[in-house]
Design a protein around this motif. Structure first.
Motif, PDB file in Angstrom:
ATOM      1  N   ASN A   5      13.866  46.635 -13.642  1.00 19.35           N
ATOM      2  CA  ASN A   5      12.461  47.513 -12.731  1.00 19.35           C
ATOM      3  C   ASN A   5      12.432  49.131 -12.726  1.00 19.35           C
ATOM      4  O   ASN A   5      11.913  49.236 -12.858  1.00 19.35           O
ATOM      5  N   ARG A   8       9.106  49.516 -12.778  1.00 19.87           N
ATOM      6  CA  ARG A   8       8.257  50.502 -12.595  1.00 19.87           C
ATOM      7  C   ARG A   8       7.141  51.506 -12.541  1.00 19.87           C
ATOM      8  O   ARG A   8       5.990  52.184 -12.579  1.00 19.87           O
ATOM      9  N   LEU A  43       2.969  46.614  -7.351  1.00 17.10           N
ATOM     10  CA  LEU A  43       4.576  47.649  -7.103  1.00 17.10           C
ATOM     11  C   LEU A  43       4.494  47.364  -5.446  1.00 17.10           C
ATOM     12  O   LEU A  43       3.588  47.102  -4.560  1.00 17.10           O
ATOM     13  N   THR A  98      11.154  51.185  -4.013  1.00 21.72           N
ATOM     14  CA  THR A  98       9.542  50.397  -4.649  1.00 21.72           C
ATOM     15  C   THR A  98      10.341  49.867  -5.669  1.00 21.72           C
ATOM     16  O   THR A  98      10.264  50.062  -6.407  1.00 21.72           O
ATOM     17  N   PRO A 157       8.525  46.072  -8.478  1.00 22.42           N
ATOM     18  CA  PRO A 157       7.903  44.973  -9.188  1.00 22.42           C
ATOM     19  C   PRO A 157       8.242  43.775  -8.287  1.00 22.42           C
ATOM     20  O   PRO A 157       9.311  43.566  -8.617  1.00 22.42           O
TER      21      PRO A 157
END
Length: 159
Positions: free
Chosen positions: A21, A25, A42, A55, A57
């Protein structure tokens, strides 16, 4: 090895996902997003308990017009989608607001999996790693067994 140990041995270590991640990201947020944004987007949302902004993915599938489908067997982000707040998606380099709808009913999940298999083929359904066959369309029994292992979130994109 006990049954729970063998089940856990089949799952990748959570640290691997955290590392991936961290690498994916910024890539999805950059002009180089095209390398991975065909299947990954995202998702930005506020945690339902902590109130913190996240946030992450996640894999997605274009579904019906104005709709994106995502699934997860890792349920950490799903509870924050249940209240239906507007979330932000970054899909193929574009920021979009969306309203999530979590599908948790086993019958509805089986129906969505059947529709997915019809639209994308049995090999794509097998690639979901839910135990669906890759050499034929799944039976209702296959779909109901697979529905116990996942949740879907339908993101309705706002104009």
């Amino acid at each position: 090895m006990s049954q729970s140990e063998s089940a856990n041995a089949a799952l990748p270590d959570v640290r691997v996902f955290h590392w991936m991640n961290r690498a994916i990201r910024p890539l999805l947020a950059s002009p180089l997003h095209r390398l991975v944004s065909k299947r990954l987007m995202l998702l930005s949302y506020t945690g339902h308990k902590s109130g913190r902004r996240f946030t992450i993915p996640i894999a997605y599938f274009a579904w019906d017009p104005g709709t994106v489908l995502a699934m997860s067997s890792v349920l950490t982000w799903i509870p924050s989608m249940r209240s239906g707040p507007t979330v932000q998606l970054r899909i193929r380099g574009r920021e979009r607001d969306a309203v999530p709808a979590v599908v948790e009913d086993r019958g509805e999940l089986a129906d969505l999996l059947a529709k997915f298999a019809r639209r994308n083929g049995s090999r794509a359904a097998r690639a979901l790693r839910l135990g669906l066959p890759g050499d034929r369309q799944p039976t209702r029994e296959d779909l109901e067994a697979a529905s116990a292992k996942t949740r879907f979130v339908v993101f309705h994109l706002t104009p």
